[in-house]
Write a protein that holds these residues in place. Structure first.
Motif, PDB file in Angstrom:
ATOM      1  N   HIS A  84       0.836  -1.093   0.067  1.00 50.41           N
ATOM      2  CA  HIS A  84       0.087  -0.049   0.035  1.00 50.41           C
ATOM      3  C   HIS A  84       0.811   1.230  -0.177  1.00 50.41           C
ATOM      4  O   HIS A  84       0.358   2.275   0.414  1.00 50.41           O
ATOM      5  CB  HIS A  84      -0.940   0.096   1.285  1.00 50.41           C
ATOM      6  CG  HIS A  84      -2.225  -1.110   1.129  1.00 50.41           C
ATOM      7  ND1 HIS A  84      -1.811  -2.337   1.488  1.00 50.41           N
ATOM      8  CD2 HIS A  84      -3.309  -0.926   0.749  1.00 50.41           C
ATOM      9  CE1 HIS A  84      -2.936  -2.972   1.287  1.00 50.41           C
ATOM     10  NE2 HIS A  84      -4.015  -2.346   0.725  1.00 50.41           N
ATOM     11  N   ASN A  85       2.115   1.308  -0.205  1.00 48.63           N
ATOM     12  CA  ASN A  85       3.150   2.115  -0.512  1.00 48.63           C
ATOM     13  C   ASN A  85       3.323   3.026   0.842  1.00 48.63           C
ATOM     14  O   ASN A  85       3.362   4.137   1.080  1.00 48.63           O
ATOM     15  CB  ASN A  85       2.683   3.246  -1.651  1.00 48.63           C
ATOM     16  CG  ASN A  85       2.819   2.756  -2.888  1.00 48.63           C
ATOM     17  OD1 ASN A  85       3.681   1.644  -3.098  1.00 48.63           O
ATOM     18  ND2 ASN A  85       1.736   3.064  -3.942  1.00 48.63           N
ATOM     19  N   ILE A  86       3.342   2.157   1.877  1.00 50.29           N
ATOM     20  CA  ILE A  86       3.341   2.501   3.365  1.00 50.29           C
ATOM     21  C   ILE A  86       4.795   2.089   3.824  1.00 50.29           C
ATOM     22  O   ILE A  86       4.870   0.739   3.673  1.00 50.29           O
ATOM     23  CB  ILE A  86       2.262   2.264   4.201  1.00 50.29           C
ATOM     24  CG1 ILE A  86       0.940   3.012   3.592  1.00 50.29           C
ATOM     25  CG2 ILE A  86       2.555   2.610   5.558  1.00 50.29           C
ATOM     26  CD1 ILE A  86      -0.231   2.537   4.354  1.00 50.29           C
ATOM     27  N   LEU A 131       2.242   2.727  15.014  1.00 56.16           N
ATOM     28  CA  LEU A 131       2.199   3.195  13.752  1.00 56.16           C
ATOM     29  C   LEU A 131       2.466   4.735  13.663  1.00 56.16           C
ATOM     30  O   LEU A 131       2.286   5.330  12.601  1.00 56.16           O
ATOM     31  CB  LEU A 131       1.195   2.665  12.865  1.00 56.16           C
ATOM     32  CG  LEU A 131       0.758   1.071  12.821  1.00 56.16           C
ATOM     33  CD1 LEU A 131      -0.501   0.893  12.174  1.00 56.16           C
ATOM     34  CD2 LEU A 131       1.745   0.506  12.083  1.00 56.16           C
ATOM     35  N   THR A 132       2.816   5.322  14.895  1.00 59.98           N
ATOM     36  CA  THR A 132       3.324   6.658  14.711  1.00 59.98           C
ATOM     37  C   THR A 132       4.335   7.132  13.738  1.00 59.98           C
ATOM     38  O   THR A 132       4.303   8.255  13.044  1.00 59.98           O
ATOM     39  CB  THR A 132       3.428   7.079  15.969  1.00 59.98           C
ATOM     40  OG1 THR A 132       4.700   6.444  16.488  1.00 59.98           O
ATOM     41  CG2 THR A 132       2.221   7.000  17.101  1.00 59.98           C
ATOM     42  N   THR A 133       5.084   6.132  13.227  1.00 65.08           N
ATOM     43  CA  THR A 133       6.371   6.473  12.374  1.00 65.08           C
ATOM     44  C   THR A 133       5.922   6.191  10.923  1.00 65.08           C
ATOM     45  O   THR A 133       6.790   5.913  10.108  1.00 65.08           O
ATOM     46  CB  THR A 133       7.550   5.964  12.790  1.00 65.08           C
ATOM     47  OG1 THR A 133       7.464   4.805  13.197  1.00 65.08           O
ATOM     48  CG2 THR A 133       7.776   6.497  14.379  1.00 65.08           C
ATOM     49  N   ILE A 134       4.820   5.640  11.026  1.00 64.58           N
ATOM     50  CA  ILE A 134       4.485   5.022   9.274  1.00 64.58           C
ATOM     51  C   ILE A 134       4.290   6.258   8.335  1.00 64.58           C
ATOM     52  O   ILE A 134       4.168   7.565   8.735  1.00 64.58           O
ATOM     53  CB  ILE A 134       3.175   4.262   9.214  1.00 64.58           C
ATOM     54  CG1 ILE A 134       1.965   5.211   9.470  1.00 64.58           C
ATOM     55  CG2 ILE A 134       3.259   3.066   9.939  1.00 64.58           C
ATOM     56  CD1 ILE A 134       0.752   4.283   9.064  1.00 64.58           C
ATOM     57  N   TYR A 135       4.699   6.314   7.066  1.00 64.23           N
ATOM     58  CA  TYR A 135       4.733   7.133   6.044  1.00 64.23           C
ATOM     59  C   TYR A 135       4.350   6.684   4.798  1.00 64.23           C
ATOM     60  O   TYR A 135       4.592   5.657   4.229  1.00 64.23           O
ATOM     61  CB  TYR A 135       6.032   7.752   6.099  1.00 64.23           C
ATOM     62  CG  TYR A 135       6.299   8.942   5.217  1.00 64.23           C
ATOM     63  CD1 TYR A 135       6.166  10.095   5.806  1.00 64.23           C
ATOM     64  CD2 TYR A 135       6.626   8.950   3.739  1.00 64.23           C
ATOM     65  CE1 TYR A 135       6.067  11.404   5.115  1.00 64.23           C
ATOM     66  CE2 TYR A 135       6.704   9.884   2.984  1.00 64.23           C
ATOM     67  CZ  TYR A 135       6.363  11.301   3.675  1.00 64.23           C
ATOM     68  OH  TYR A 135       6.365  12.556   3.052  1.00 64.23           O
ATOM     69  N   LYS A 136       3.302   7.281   4.471  1.00 62.70           N
ATOM     70  CA  LYS A 136       2.707   7.048   2.707  1.00 62.70           C
ATOM     71  C   LYS A 136       3.488   7.713   1.947  1.00 62.70           C
ATOM     72  O   LYS A 136       3.557   8.801   1.787  1.00 62.70           O
ATOM     73  CB  LYS A 136       1.094   7.584   2.818  1.00 62.70           C
ATOM     74  CG  LYS A 136       0.452   7.082   1.503  1.00 62.70           C
ATOM     75  CD  LYS A 136      -0.160   5.803   1.514  1.00 62.70           C
ATOM     76  CE  LYS A 136      -0.951   5.955   0.193  1.00 62.70           C
ATOM     77  NZ  LYS A 136      -1.344   4.693  -0.269  1.00 62.70           N
ATOM     78  N   LEU A 137       4.008   6.951   0.960  1.00 58.98           N
ATOM     79  CA  LEU A 137       4.837   7.538   0.016  1.00 58.98           C
ATOM     80  C   LEU A 137       4.156   7.775  -1.296  1.00 58.98           C
ATOM     81  O   LEU A 137       3.040   6.927  -1.638  1.00 58.98           O
ATOM     82  CB  LEU A 137       5.824   6.364  -0.496  1.00 58.98           C
ATOM     83  CG  LEU A 137       6.979   6.003   0.475  1.00 58.98           C
ATOM     84  CD1 LEU A 137       7.836   4.712  -0.137  1.00 58.98           C
ATOM     85  CD2 LEU A 137       7.980   7.044   0.819  1.00 58.98           C
TER      86      LEU A 137
END
Length: 84
Positions: free
Chosen positions: A28-30, A60-66
């Protein structure tokens, strides 16, 4: 658990569950920018049938959606657990 010796089968299940979680996020580009042992939680472990366990990746506070073609410049989570 730090004083107990963990079985190889249990550790392999933990690694497999973590890899599955990261694969799902990547599909999911995460990206999860702070994967380390303290971010894994055993949510099910059957002590009568060793090896049957479920481990979840949390915090999941450090996840990032690319976004396509994006370059991340911010510093990620914990340096000790980063790939070189």
């Amino acid at each position: 658990m730090q004083k107990e010796k963990l079985s190889t089968q249990f550790l392999l299940q933990c690694a497999s569950d973590c890899a599955t979680a990261l694969s799902y996020l990547a599909s999911h580009n995460i990206i999860h920018r702070n994967v380390k042992p303290s971010k894994l939680r055993v949510v099910y472990h059957d002590i009568t049938n060793e090896g049957k366990s479920t481990v979840k990746l949390h915090d999941l506070t450090t996840i990032y959606k690319l976004k396509k073609g994006e370059l991340i410049k911010k510093s990620p989570g914990t340096y000790q657990y980063m790939a070189p």
